[in-house]
Design an enzyme around this catalytic site. Structure first.
Site, PDB file in Angstrom:
ATOM      1  N   GLU A  70     -14.492  -0.615   2.254  1.00  0.00           N
ATOM      2  CA  GLU A  70     -15.507  -0.170   1.293  1.00  0.00           C
ATOM      3  C   GLU A  70     -16.919  -0.154   1.872  1.00  0.00           C
ATOM      4  O   GLU A  70     -17.695   0.756   1.602  1.00  0.00           O
ATOM      5  CB  GLU A  70     -15.454  -1.042   0.028  1.00  0.00           C
ATOM      6  CG  GLU A  70     -14.158  -0.900  -0.765  1.00  0.00           C
ATOM      7  CD  GLU A  70     -13.865   0.536  -1.203  1.00  0.00           C
ATOM      8  OE1 GLU A  70     -14.754   1.402  -1.113  1.00  0.00           O
ATOM      9  OE2 GLU A  70     -12.728   0.777  -1.638  1.00  0.00           O
ATOM     10  N   HIS A 112     -17.608   9.624   0.937  1.00  0.00           N
ATOM     11  CA  HIS A 112     -17.151   8.234   0.918  1.00  0.00           C
ATOM     12  C   HIS A 112     -15.623   8.180   0.925  1.00  0.00           C
ATOM     13  O   HIS A 112     -15.014   7.480   1.739  1.00  0.00           O
ATOM     14  CB  HIS A 112     -17.720   7.559  -0.337  1.00  0.00           C
ATOM     15  CG  HIS A 112     -17.239   6.176  -0.599  1.00  0.00           C
ATOM     16  ND1 HIS A 112     -18.096   5.090  -0.655  1.00  0.00           N
ATOM     17  CD2 HIS A 112     -16.001   5.671  -0.874  1.00  0.00           C
ATOM     18  CE1 HIS A 112     -17.404   4.005  -0.924  1.00  0.00           C
ATOM     19  NE2 HIS A 112     -16.113   4.324  -1.069  1.00  0.00           N
ATOM     20  N   GLU A 113     -14.999   8.927   0.016  1.00  0.00           N
ATOM     21  CA  GLU A 113     -13.531   8.911  -0.057  1.00  0.00           C
ATOM     22  C   GLU A 113     -12.908   9.503   1.202  1.00  0.00           C
ATOM     23  O   GLU A 113     -11.858   9.047   1.666  1.00  0.00           O
ATOM     24  CB  GLU A 113     -13.053   9.669  -1.292  1.00  0.00           C
ATOM     25  CG  GLU A 113     -13.606   9.140  -2.611  1.00  0.00           C
ATOM     26  CD  GLU A 113     -13.445   7.643  -2.785  1.00  0.00           C
ATOM     27  OE1 GLU A 113     -12.369   7.113  -2.403  1.00  0.00           O
ATOM     28  OE2 GLU A 113     -14.367   6.995  -3.295  1.00  0.00           O
ATOM     29  N   MET A 117     -10.965   7.638  -5.873  1.00  0.00           N
ATOM     30  CA  MET A 117      -9.981   6.817  -5.164  1.00  0.00           C
ATOM     31  C   MET A 117      -9.405   7.610  -4.012  1.00  0.00           C
ATOM     32  O   MET A 117      -9.013   8.774  -4.165  1.00  0.00           O
ATOM     33  CB  MET A 117      -8.871   6.381  -6.118  1.00  0.00           C
ATOM     34  CG  MET A 117      -7.863   5.422  -5.488  1.00  0.00           C
ATOM     35  SD  MET A 117      -8.642   3.860  -5.039  1.00  0.00           S
ATOM     36  CE  MET A 117      -7.565   3.329  -3.719  1.00  0.00           C
ATOM     37  N   GLU A 118      -9.263   6.938  -2.859  1.00  0.00           N
ATOM     38  CA  GLU A 118      -9.004   7.582  -1.582  1.00  0.00           C
ATOM     39  C   GLU A 118      -7.530   7.812  -1.269  1.00  0.00           C
ATOM     40  O   GLU A 118      -7.109   7.684  -0.100  1.00  0.00           O
ATOM     41  CB  GLU A 118      -9.621   6.742  -0.458  1.00  0.00           C
ATOM     42  CG  GLU A 118      -9.007   5.352  -0.270  1.00  0.00           C
ATOM     43  CD  GLU A 118      -9.680   4.228  -1.024  1.00  0.00           C
ATOM     44  OE1 GLU A 118      -9.493   3.066  -0.650  1.00  0.00           O
ATOM     45  OE2 GLU A 118     -10.401   4.520  -2.002  1.00  0.00           O
ATOM     46  N   ASN A 119      -6.714   8.169  -2.223  1.00  0.00           N
ATOM     47  CA  ASN A 119      -5.310   8.425  -1.947  1.00  0.00           C
ATOM     48  C   ASN A 119      -5.194   9.552  -0.909  1.00  0.00           C
ATOM     49  O   ASN A 119      -5.676  10.660  -1.137  1.00  0.00           O
ATOM     50  CB  ASN A 119      -4.586   8.851  -3.223  1.00  0.00           C
ATOM     51  CG  ASN A 119      -4.972   8.003  -4.416  1.00  0.00           C
ATOM     52  OD1 ASN A 119      -4.831   6.792  -4.393  1.00  0.00           O
ATOM     53  ND2 ASN A 119      -5.470   8.657  -5.455  1.00  0.00           N
TER      54      ASN A 119
END
Length: 844
Positions: A333, A310-311, A278-280
């Protein structure tokens, strides 16, 4: 602890129209959050104090603030205490002014489902770890907020937790105060730039951290890689940091600006995680599956690198510029999926990354896009439940495939120039499809991107492409869409399939003539052999026969990937008999040098036997496949990726055929050596033991001994699977009841229980529970979180030999929640396909 993340009321399912209306009346400025996690180590304590101070302008007298938790204790609006008006999901606030400060004190609930603030106890050392996971809308389970992507705030976090835990959030730490009397630390973090609620984050616990830096000119970013202490011996942090530096350098170059989220970039690997990552911003979370406890293949390292990249792409696509609502989820995405592979190939050290993409990611997209619930890349998302289910193969992999096609259409330099304009125009804002097309059209003067979008982003289904050998040779497609693709012509030369020529073709209609560079009776013709476009390929009979003789001899891994994918799609459609596919796998998979292609061929072979083979032939095919796997394992070179892949194939194959149970038992006991120096790492040992338990060749005492040797969290989950997998109807029924009714099961433990129930495909042991499945669906959907409910709906769907039961449920539950019906419809489609393909198998 119990699953406490079920929605407290129907109002939790926020709708697109009502949130758009809220955004039109609210101008959000800041949210200050204060979390008190002092008692987190006391597992008897289910809740934690949480306070949010929200500063916002309003052009309405009333609105709501989102929160799901144990209680709302106090609401203060502009200095005035108000009666708490909370329905379990929405806190009503009235008498608002043009400028407002709202203080809400509440109590959140620790999660065991991976949604909200997840709490985990490490069985190795009894340490407790916390982390958050919010997408699409679980921030409200931890602190009150405006839970929609187009209401961005500048966030400031303060977190109190046991000393000397590491405490992390999106921003850099600005202060740390120790309270020796309470044994706690309170950490304050720098205010963030404008950020949507779903990508805020907190983590706390005795995490192990490896520190480094990334330098760009005179700027320095602090890098961190973190994991649980008990996993630290397996953390290959230097490889992760190397990929991180490569990625940051590449993105800053092509996106035309610095990393936009300050001077910290932590990447933390967390337990019982529902996603890949997850890209936080500043605190990216990853599944612990990317920490390899034993042997690992090049494919695993490539997948991890791809996920890291990706993130990282999301720091721009999704975080800096965010979709207005979940209809345009693809804006982040699809781009991140494309960029992860693009950068892995260009700068990440994995030049064959597009080979893996063609096999695995596009395979996911093709399957999703053939379901009756398929949707355009730019989807219709009316509410949050629909959004949760649209993190799928279309939003990710199909969208990425189309972007690859778009880049080829407009040119890479033009594409990235348009992307830079997009970031400049919309930094820290929200966008829709039209905003992106406007930026790209500005860079690609003269290109009709609206037409391209209408043909590809706003339609559904997978075109099917084949080559008609009859004169004139032609490319034929099932669905008239524009493509530019290559057609490869191959012949056997000296025992090797060699490309003798290639033709570039612009395809628009259903039938496009081709002038081949060689005779049209060439042995093998492969449309789209460079995987440029998005389409299923269908090989003609002569080409299939040629592939059966020489597939592994083709030098080009991307062409092999396209061919392997075409064969698998043909099996799923009933065009290629399962027995013929298994023969191709048996001949060529042991000599397939690409680790991803090998892994996918092995997985597809097992799935084909279990789901698509004729029931009367299945036992013989299972026995034959086990022997194929066993022979390939013994012949694989010591320490090779092939040896690892085939050793992992043994467990699933041995779970349905006990012919090698004696040898497996002896190898696990150490009385017989493993083949060619194979190391039996803990995960492999559990896989083989589960197979033995499934066929009745291992007892609970064997599982207990294995757990004593591997008391890790993965060991504990695997132990559950082994215990539940025993071939006894009473054992399977007890596991079944536990899965549905034991709300203390964490997400991982539920998965392990379901795996045991389904082990070996033993329908005879659980067929009597079919009615119970359908009777429970509505209740579980309304009483459990969507994450847990979805696992039960998918994982325990009855694999019967008829559609009557599921059709009856759908007919009698037309008013069931749309997301639940979607899951059941998708499971029905998988069953219908399996029955249809089984009926198409040739008689022996």
């Amino acid at each position: 602890m119990p699953d406490t993340t079920s929605s407290a009321s129907a109002s939790a399912n926020l709708g697109r129209d009502e949130t758009a209306d809220r955004a039109s009346h609210v101008r959000l400025e800041t949210i200050a959050v204060d979390l008190d996690l002092s008692d987190a180590r006391d597992l008897r304590r289910r809740d934690f104090p949480t306070t949010a101070v929200l500063t916002f302008g309003a052009t309405t007298g009333s609105t709501w603030i989102d929160f799901i938790g144990a209680a709302v204790d106090e609401v203060i609006v502009n200095g005035e205490p108000r009666a708490v008006d909370w329905d379990g999901a929405r806190i009503r606030v009235d008498d608002l002014q043009s400028e407002n400060v709202v203080v809400i004190r509440a109590r959140g609930l620790y999660s065991s489902s991976g949604e909200g603030l997840h709490r985990f106890r490490d069985p190795v050392d009894d340490e407790v770890y916390l982390y958050t996971q919010y997408e699409p809308a679980d921030c409200r389970r931890v602190y009150p907020c405006f839970e929609q992507p187009d209401l961005k705030a500048r966030w400031q976090f303060s977190v109190t937790a046991p000393a000397p835990w590491r405490i992390l959030s999106n921003g850099a730490q600005t202060a740390r105060e120790t309270n020796p009397d309470r044994g706690t630390d309170r950490v304050t973090f720098a205010e963030t730039p404008p950020l949507s609620s779903y990508i805020t984050a907190v983590a706390a616990g005795p995490y192990h951290r490896v520190a480094s830096t990334y330098r760009s000119g005179e700027r320095e970013i602090a890098l961190g890689v973190l994991c649980r202490a008990s996993l630290s011996p397996h953390l290959d942090a230097e490889e992760i940091l190397d990929i991180t530096r490569r990625g940051l350098a590449y993105y800053e170059d092509v996106f035309g600006g610095p990393y936009p989220w300050g001077d910290t970039y932590d990447q933390i690997f967390v337990p019982e995680y529902n996603l890949g990552a997850m890209e936080n911003p500043g605190l990216v979370t990853f599944t612990e599956a990317y920490i390899f406890r034993g042997a690992s293949t090049a494919a695993q390292h490539e997948t991890r690198a791809n996920t890291i990249l990706h993130e990282m792409a999301h720091m721009w696509f999704g975080d800096l510029v965010t979709m207005r609502w979940w209809d345009d989820l693809w804006l982040k995405e699809s781009f991140a999926d494309f960029m992860g592979t693009h950068v892995a190939a260009r700068a990440g050290g994995y030049p064959d990354a597009w080979v893996s993409f063609a096999s695995r990611r596009k395979g996911w997209a093709y399957e999703q896009d053939q379901l009756p619930t398929t949707h355009p890349v730019v989807a219709e998302i009316p509410d949050l439940e629909a959004a949760k289910l649209n993190f799928d193969g279309i939003t990710y992999a199909k969208g990425a495939s189309l972007l690859k096609q778009l880049v080829a259409f407009v040119g890479e330099e033009t594409f990235f120039r348009g992307v830079r304009d997009y970031f400049t125009a919309h930094a820290f804002g929200n966008t829709r499809l039209d905003d992106l097309l406007t930026a790209l059209e500005g860079a690609a003067a003269g290109r009709d991107l609206r037409s391209w979008s209408a043909h590809w982003l706003q339609t559904t289904g997978v075109p099917e492409i084949r080559v008609d050998r009859r004169s004139p040779v032609a490319v034929v497609q099932s669905d008239a869409r524009p493509h530019r693709l290559g057609v490869g012509f191959y012949d056997l030369e000296g025992g090797q399939l060699v490309r003798r020529g290639r033709v570039e073709v612009d395809v628009a209609g259903e039938h496009t003539a081709v002038t081949p560079p060689v005779l049209p009776d060439t042995a093998l013709i492969v449309p789209n052999d460079d995987d440029r476009t998005y389409a299923k390929i269908v090989l003609d009979d002569r080409s299939v026969a040629t592939v059966a003789r020489g597939l592994h001899t083709i030098d080009d891994a991307l062409a092999r990937s396209v061919i392997w994918a075409g064969l698998w799609n043909s099996v799923r459609d009933g065009g290629l008999p399962v027995v013929d596919y298994l023969d191709i796998v048996a001949r060529h998979a042991p000599r397939e040098p690409h680790a991803t292609l090998l892994g996918d061929a092995i997985a597809h072979a097992g799935f084909a036997i279990a789901r698509y083979s004729a029931p009367g032939e299945r036992k013989a095919l299972e026995a034959s496949w086990l022997e194929t796997v066993w022979r390939a394992l013994r012949e694989a070179p010591t320490g090779s990726d092939a040896q690892v892949a085939w050793s992992r194939a043994v467990g699933p194959a041995a779970a349905v055929c006990a012919d090698r149970a004696g040898e497996l038992t002896a190898m696990l006991a150490g009385t017989t050596p493993a083949p060619n120096g194979l190391a039996l790492d803990p995960d492999l040992r559990w896989s083989w033991l589960a197979a033995l338990a499934t066929t009745g060749n291992a007892a609970p005492s064997d599982a207990d001994r294995e757990l004593a040797a591997d008391p890790s969290s993965r060991g504990a989950s695997a132990h559950r699977t082994v215990i539940a997998a025993r071939p006894d109807a009473a054992v399977r029924q007890a596991a079944w009841m536990s899965a549905w009714t034991d709300d203390t099961l964490s997400n991982d433990h539920l998965d392990a229980t379901i795996a045991g129930i389904r082990a070996g495909g033993r329908r005879d042991l659980i067929a009597d529970l079919d009615d119970d499945y359908f009777a429970r669906l509505n209740d579980v959907w309304h009483s459990r979180s969507i994450e847990i409910a979805a696992r039960l709906v998918r994982g325990l769907f009855p694999a019967t030999d008829r559609l009557d039961d599921v059709d009856a449920w759908l007919a009698s539950h037309r008013e069931a929640p749309g997301a639940l019906r979607r899951l059941v419809i998708e499971q029905r489609d998988g069953l219908a396909r399996a029955l249809r393909v089984q009926s198409m198998q040739p008689s022996v």
